[in-house]
Motif scaffolding. Structure first.
Motif: not given
Length: 486
Positions: A399-407
């Motif tokens: 969830a953190a990867v999705a929320a703070f990633g570049p896309a």
């Protein structure tokens, strides 16, 4: 027997959801992400009616899901088998509908044809393929290499060979791959929930019957479905003590889309301190006396990484795609992407441009770098705090990867939500948060996958408002579904 499995209130949820997905499928015939030769002008009467129908159906489906959630959390919840049958009924119209909410499936088909034609899919975009398939790919991605791993590219190449590049057959083939992924998710989620001490029925409702799964993994035919399915059954295998098999399956998921590689951390912790599978309990506390030594952790890491490396080497050799997928992980994102860091970067760039600064072009890359740093910090903190509960830690990390990633795309929310549904504490707050997130993200993309204009947004609002009026009138006429018993 059937009447016991489907009491009247559950049947009404089933029928309401079926009405919703049927409207979605019918509306998609004129307003969906159709092949280029079938696209209609957004202002044409048929496209207008289709857009209204899609959002009418979307609201009906969301209402059915919310009402089903009340049944699941009620005094006599349905069985997981009954919920899987509800999922099958809801998904049936979407299984034969045109692609909805995204044109990514056309990119998959073109990239698969490139693999079949022995074109380096990581160095060249679909434009190098030429022909009808390349014409279907969104212009933004025609000159961009594939950002997917060799597992998915090999599957897409095999499908291209099987369908001989025919568009209708390819679309249905990709839809079947997505359905397989959702079936694996539905099979894995109740088992994960039991291991993690959660209610399997509630987990299935939150993680698989979620409208985002139906709209994007099935109707959109996204490869996230097979990624999550492989990740789920890999974790189930590891929780059952089959750690090498679990590592292989999780690696296959990561070789579809890279974020699943975080699942290997869960395999390491499960191998390091295995759960009491006979009792189905949670992992022992990290500082407890039964926790293994640092040497055991190192051994678990080496064994897991060895299985992952062997799987990667073998699959890359079989597919013949090479290791260009590692370089492709840095594939650029859309300049108009609405990820948080992209939005902040564009806003900062606009302010710097207004101020006459030469640093404006660096704003978006700087925010993307900061987002990645924040993600790394959050993931490290999550795993340190929740290392006795690796499935939950993995869900929060994704969830953190999705929320703070570049896309970000609406279906990226499913990366974490799928596992959070199985492993998070069973609280009403969790349910409300998931319902709110799913409801907002379900409305975020138009059915043709293109950016919205004000007229289309107005039509979408009209379709949704019409569904709300119909539901309200039905409630006044028959009473709330929750109040009726079998």
């Amino acid at each position: 027997m059937l009447a016991k499995a489907f009491p009247p209130a559950l049947r009404r949820c089933q029928v309401l959801g079926l009405a919703g997905t049927s409207c979605l499928a019918l509306g998609g015939e004129t307003a969906g992400a159709l092949p280029a030769r079938e696209l209609l002008a957004p202002t044409s009467p048929h496209a207008v009616l289709g857009l209204v129908g899609v959002y009418f159906g979307l609201v009906l489906l969301t209402a059915a899901w919310v009402l089903l959630g009340r049944r699941v959390r009620g005094d006599a919840p349905p069985s997981t088998r009954a919920l899987v049958l509800v999922l099958a009924v809801w998904a049936a119209p979407l299984a034969v509908a045109p692609p909805l909410f995204s044109r990514d499936v056309y990119s998959y088909l073109a990239q698969g044809a490139m693999v079949d034609a022995h074109i380096d899919v990581y160095s060249y975009g679909p434009a190098s393929l030429g022909g009808p398939l390349a014409d279907e790919v969104a212009p933004l991605w025609r000159h961009t290499g594939a950002p997917y791993g060799p597992a998915f590219m090999g599957l897409a190449g095999a499908l291209a060979d099987l369908t001989r590049g025919e568009l209708p057959a390819g679309l249905y083939g990709m839809r079947c791959v997505a359905l397989l992924g959702v079936a694996l998710m539905a099979a894995a989620l109740p088992r994960l929930a039991r291991h993690c001490g959660a209610d399997p029925a509630v987990a299935l409702w939150l993680g698989v019957l979620n409208p985002l799964v139906l709209l994007h993994l099935i109707a959109g035919a996204h490869n996230d479905a097979i990624m999550l399915g492989l990740l789920g059954i890999g974790l189930v295998a590891a929780l059952g003590g089959r750690f090498t098999l679990g590592a292989v399956l999780v690696t296959l998921a990561a070789l579809v889309k890279a974020p699943a590689a975080l699942g290997l951390a869960a395999i390491v912790l499960l191998r390091h301190s295995p759960p009491d599978t006979s009792a189905g309990t949670l992992l022992r506390a990290a500082r407890g006396p039964a926790y293994a030594s640092a040497r055991s952790l190192a051994a678990a890491t080496v064994k897991t990484l060895a299985a992952a490396a062997a799987t990667t080497v073998a699959l890359t050799a079989v597919t013949g795609t090479g290791y260009g997928w590692i370089r492709a992980l840095s594939t650029p994102v859309s300049p108009q992407n609405w990820a948080l860091t992209s939005l902040l970067g564009r806003a900062t760039g606009a302010l710097l441009t207004h101020a006459g600064s030469d640093l404006a072009p660096l704003a978006v890359p700087a925010w993307h770098a900061l987002g990645l740093a924040i993600t790394a910090g959050l993931v490290a903190a999550i795993w340190w705090r929740l290392r006795p509960r690796p499935v939950y830690a993995l869900g929060l990390s994704l969830a953190a990867v999705a929320a703070f990633g570049p896309a970000i795309r609406p279906w990226y929310a499913l990366w974490g939500l799928f596992l959070i549904a199985a492993a998070a504490p069973d609280t009403s707050g969790r349910h409300r948060t998931v319902v709110a997130v799913a409801g907002v993200l379900a409305l975020a993309v138009l059915p043709d996958g293109d950016p919205a204009d004000p007229e289309q947004v107005l039509l979408a609002v009209c379709g949704g408002a019409l569904a709300v009026v119909v539901l309200w009138q039905a409630r006044l006429a028959t009473g709330p579904l929750q109040g009726r018993t079998a």
